[in-house]
Design a protein around this motif. Sequence first.
Motif, mmCIF file in Angstrom:
data_model
loop_
_atom_site.group_PDB
_atom_site.id
_atom_site.type_symbol
_atom_site.label_atom_id
_atom_site.label_comp_id
_atom_site.label_asym_id
_atom_site.label_seq_id
_atom_site.Cartn_x
_atom_site.Cartn_y
_atom_site.Cartn_z
ATOM 1 N N ARG A 60 21.419 -5.662 0.004
ATOM 2 C CA ARG A 60 21.112 -4.377 1.237
ATOM 3 C C ARG A 60 19.504 -4.149 0.491
ATOM 4 N N ILE A 61 19.281 -3.697 -0.698
ATOM 5 C CA ILE A 61 17.861 -3.411 -1.375
ATOM 6 C C ILE A 61 17.044 -4.579 -1.481
ATOM 7 N N ILE A 62 15.458 -4.100 -0.065
ATOM 8 C CA ILE A 62 14.707 -4.712 0.368
ATOM 9 C C ILE A 62 14.015 -4.804 -0.617
ATOM 10 N N SER A 63 13.212 -3.806 -1.572
ATOM 11 C CA SER A 63 12.634 -3.801 -2.912
ATOM 12 C C SER A 63 13.138 -2.712 -4.071
ATOM 13 N N SER A 64 13.019 -2.985 -5.381
ATOM 14 C CA SER A 64 13.029 -2.303 -6.614
ATOM 15 C C SER A 64 11.919 -2.330 -7.236
ATOM 16 N N SER A 65 10.461 -2.259 -7.048
ATOM 17 C CA SER A 65 9.435 -2.093 -7.702
ATOM 18 C C SER A 65 9.201 -0.915 -7.103
ATOM 19 N N TRP A 66 8.011 -0.246 -8.373
ATOM 20 C CA TRP A 66 7.207 0.959 -7.453
ATOM 21 C C TRP A 66 6.687 0.997 -6.243
ATOM 22 N N TRP A 67 6.042 -0.482 -6.153
ATOM 23 C CA TRP A 67 4.898 -0.659 -4.806
ATOM 24 C C TRP A 67 5.813 -0.862 -4.030
ATOM 25 N N GLY A 68 6.580 -1.463 -4.160
ATOM 26 C CA GLY A 68 7.731 -2.396 -2.705
ATOM 27 C C GLY A 68 8.497 -1.308 -2.508
ATOM 28 N N LYS A 69 8.680 -0.135 -3.331
ATOM 29 C CA LYS A 69 9.790 0.927 -2.358
ATOM 30 C C LYS A 69 8.628 1.921 -1.687
ATOM 31 N N ALA A 70 7.592 2.168 -2.431
ATOM 32 C CA ALA A 70 6.526 2.985 -1.771
ATOM 33 C C ALA A 70 6.209 2.900 -0.988
ATOM 34 N N TRP A 71 6.018 1.342 -0.943
ATOM 35 C CA TRP A 71 5.171 0.444 0.278
ATOM 36 C C TRP A 71 6.523 0.897 2.091
ATOM 37 N N CYS A 72 8.111 0.702 1.504
ATOM 38 C CA CYS A 72 9.193 0.941 2.978
ATOM 39 C C CYS A 72 9.212 2.513 3.184
ATOM 40 N N ASP A 73 9.296 2.931 1.955
ATOM 41 C CA ASP A 73 9.368 4.807 1.809
ATOM 42 C C ASP A 73 8.346 5.190 3.015
ATOM 43 N N ASN A 74 6.574 4.449 3.244
ATOM 44 C CA ASN A 74 5.719 4.334 4.189
ATOM 45 C C ASN A 74 6.305 4.196 5.547
ATOM 46 N N ILE A 75 6.319 3.427 5.530
ATOM 47 C CA ILE A 75 7.283 2.395 6.785
ATOM 48 C C ILE A 75 8.131 3.589 7.422
ATOM 49 N N ASP A 76 8.948 4.038 6.817
ATOM 50 C CA ASP A 76 10.233 4.463 7.204
ATOM 51 C C ASP A 76 9.686 5.401 7.414
ATOM 52 N N LEU A 131 6.839 -5.643 8.538
ATOM 53 C CA LEU A 131 6.612 -4.350 7.602
ATOM 54 C C LEU A 131 7.381 -4.443 5.890
ATOM 55 N N TYR A 132 8.241 -4.600 6.253
ATOM 56 C CA TYR A 132 9.383 -4.339 5.697
ATOM 57 C C TYR A 132 9.874 -5.152 4.392
ATOM 58 N N GLY A 133 9.190 -6.388 5.332
ATOM 59 C CA GLY A 133 9.614 -8.141 3.449
ATOM 60 C C GLY A 133 7.773 -7.857 3.334
ATOM 61 N N ILE A 134 6.668 -7.059 3.233
ATOM 62 C CA ILE A 134 5.245 -7.209 2.178
ATOM 63 C C ILE A 134 5.680 -6.221 1.298
ATOM 64 N N GLY A 135 7.169 -4.953 1.450
ATOM 65 C CA GLY A 135 7.625 -4.028 0.822
ATOM 66 C C GLY A 135 8.274 -5.494 -0.506
ATOM 67 N N ARG A 136 8.508 -6.492 -0.058
ATOM 68 C CA ARG A 136 9.624 -7.397 -1.153
ATOM 69 C C ARG A 136 8.528 -8.355 -1.458
ATOM 70 N N LYS A 137 7.417 -8.696 -1.199
ATOM 71 C CA LYS A 137 6.343 -9.436 -0.860
ATOM 72 C C LYS A 137 5.886 -7.880 -2.211
ATOM 73 N N LEU A 138 5.535 -6.727 -2.166
ATOM 74 C CA LEU A 138 4.917 -6.064 -3.346
ATOM 75 C C LEU A 138 5.626 -6.035 -4.614
ATOM 76 N N ASP A 139 6.990 -6.877 -4.940
ATOM 77 C CA ASP A 139 7.825 -6.594 -6.053
ATOM 78 C C ASP A 139 6.730 -7.792 -6.873
ATOM 79 N N ASP A 140 6.801 -8.707 -6.396
ATOM 80 C CA ASP A 140 5.704 -10.424 -7.649
ATOM 81 C C ASP A 140 4.405 -9.549 -7.497
ATOM 82 N N ASP A 141 3.745 -9.274 -6.590
ATOM 83 C CA ASP A 141 2.821 -9.278 -7.121
ATOM 84 C C ASP A 141 2.527 -8.335 -6.473
ATOM 85 N N PRO A 142 1.754 -6.843 -7.251
ATOM 86 C CA PRO A 142 1.021 -5.491 -6.604
ATOM 87 C C PRO A 142 -0.356 -5.434 -6.132
ATOM 88 N N MET A 143 -0.906 -6.734 -6.718
ATOM 89 C CA MET A 143 -2.347 -6.916 -6.417
ATOM 90 C C MET A 143 -2.033 -7.381 -4.689
#
Length: 223
Positions: free
Chosen positions: A18-34, A155-167
């Motif tokens: 169920r968890i879309i993102s696990s890193s700070w970057w991905g979580k912060a992105w998804c929180d922003n979308i929320d 938009l939520y998929g971007i959060g998952r993508k940032l887990d792998d590459d925050p750059m």
Amino acid sequence: MAKKKTEEIREPIIIEGRIISSSWWGKAWCDNIDNYADFDNRLPRGRNYVRSGCVVDLKIEYGVIRALVQGSRPKPYKVNINIEPFTGREIKSFEDKCRNNFESVEDFINGKFPDSFKEYFTSSSLNLFPKVREMKFSCSCPDWAVLCKHVAAVLYGIGRKLDDDPMLLLRLRGIDTASFSEKIVNREAEKLALSSSIKLPPGRGMDMDEASLLFGVDSYKEN
């Protein structure tokens, strides 16, 4: 007979559980979308879509996201999201903030920023996470909504993508991460040269290939 055009390699979003993102970057992105309250009726459907593996391709470039989302029809829908890049002043502010705050280029590339930066990245001074008014959405689906469930899934998929590459987030906002990485490498090289017998000619920095040999790390190149 003409050769068939080579199909572009897809980059699907794969989420386990169920968890879309696990890193700070991905979580912060998804929180922003929320927080996009005007679209709160679309966002849950977008989360379900991305968790179900419907985002079959997602690529991030400077200022734009291009994606394919599998819907009810056989052919995936095309989604484009344009995001306003930072101004020259904002980019300079970012570089000034980052200057001399990294022990190595690897820390920068891997998104290992000091904790103090997290508040800076979500502040009014330099908010990496875009507001709705900074984005333009388009989807080939027949839904009339500005932000349909397919766009929400991307938009939520971007959060998952940032887990792998925050750059990817920095490049999305118009920051030349390769150039800034090279500046960090040159600063490291200068420090090393001062404490050793290594001499760099006046005005000459060290390129990324030389640095990779010196520091024992792979040189960083953007795709």
